[in-house]
Design an enzyme around this catalytic site. Structure first.
Site: not given
Ligand code: F6P
Length: 319
Positions: A11, A21, A72, A103, A125-127, A129, A171, A211, A215, A249-250
């Site tokens: 991803g 770069r 992938r 990963d 990775t944005i995760d 992880d 993920r 209380r 929202h 995906h944004i």
């Molecule tokens: O690993 C990055 C990620 O955006 C995860 O957060 C998400 O679960 C996955 O990739 C989505 O993968 P794809 O873009 O292949 O659907």
């Protein structure tokens, strides 16, 4: 070592371009030739390899996505696929590979390194992880994207006095959900690292209403369940009406934050140094604000502790 290559895989993450770069510029600075592999491991198998120059990576530091493209590759999961990749590397006189990704990309590089080819991995990775590093490239930008979205949703949640469930990527990891939930003041955060109880979620919502709160924002990490599933549960068990927002995906796009550009530059440059030092099977990362390198084996053999303190704090601050 005379020639190295760089690829991005899995991803995409904001800041990958800044890392590419850094690899290219640092390699040329060090007197090395550097090739770009297009479309990740799949492109490597297919020989999509081109020599890069200083100018090839001009005007990309601020751009999201990856100029090398990504993919992938199921083929790379097979030994035949990896042997084909090795053939391509040899055919192009490449002596070391920098892999920028998450990963799955690290796992691929680890397998290649086991076949004797020097690989250095840069976590992107944005995760957030990857074991062994506190920060991956792209996490900070994605976090800011999520926070911006939550802030906007909060405006309409307040106006309509509604409960919103916002589904965040990650993920199997809860970092993006936890950090964004804390930063945006979410009332409830559900992450895979911590068990959740439906009655406790309902109590929390009701005590808020009790209380005078009109929202509520619930952040759910995709590794726990979908926002739609949670909405059904809350409706069925407690008759609570919610609105659902799936950020999707944004979260992976956009211009990288200052922090992501800086760590991408540091990680990319260090990766080249590590290859020059003759090391293979290495991961780059960050610990206590310092760039480190460590064995790829540790990424898969050890488990980082998750940020339980941050989770506890988020609960204390959203009573
Ligand atoms: O690993 C990055 C990620 O955006 C995860 O957060 C998400 O679960 C996955 O990739 C989505 O993968 P794809 O873009 O292949 O659907």
């Amino acid at each position: 070592m005379k020639k190295i290559a760089v690829l991005t895989s899995g991803g995409d993450a904001p800041g990958m371009n800044a890392a590419v770069r850094a690899v290219v510029r640092k390699a040329i600075f060090e007197g090395l030739e550097v090739a770009g592999v297009f479309n990740g491991y799949q492109g490597l198998i297919e020989g999509k390899i081109e020599l890069l120059q200083l100018g090839s990576v001009g005007d990309i530091i601020h751009r999201g996505g990856t100029m090398l493209r990504t993919a992938r590759s199921p083929e790379f999961h097979t030994l035949e696929g990896r042997e084909e990749a090795l053939e391509q590397l040899k055919k192009n006189d490449i002596e070391g590979l920098v892999v920028i990704g998450g990963d799955g990309s690290f796992r691929g590089a680890y397998e290649l390194a086991k076949l004797g080819f020097p690989c250095v991995c840069v976590p992107a990775t944005i995760d957030n992880d990857i074991n062994g590093t506190e920060f991956t490239i792209g996490f900070d930008t994605a976090l800011n994207t999520v926070i911006d979205a939550i802030d906007k949703i909060r405006d309409t949640a307040t106006s309509h006095e509604r409960t919103f469930i916002i589904e965040v990527m990650g993920r199997d990891a809860g970092d993006l959900a936890l950090w964004s939930g804390l930063a945006a003041g979410a009332e409830t955060i559900l992450i895979p690292e911590e068990k959740y109880e439906v009655p406790a979620i309902i109590d929390r919502l009701r005590s808020g209403t009790g209380r005078g709160k009109k929202h509520s924002i619930i952040i759910v990490a995709e590794g726990v369940m979908t926002a739609a599933e949670l909405a059904v549960i809350l409706k069925k068990v407690a008759g609570i009406e919610t609105r659902v927002s799936v950020l999707g995906h944004i979260q992976r796009g956009g211009s990288p934050s200052a922090r992501d550009r800086v760590i991408a530059s540091q990680y990319g440059a260090r990766a080249v140094e590590v290859l020059k030092e003759g090391k293979g099977s290495v991961a780059i990362g960050m610990r206590k604000h310092r760039v480190i390198d460590y064995s790829l084996e540790d990424v898969f053999e050890k488990n980082d502790e998750w940020e339980a303190d941050l989770y506890k704090l988020s609960k204390e601050l959203s009573i």
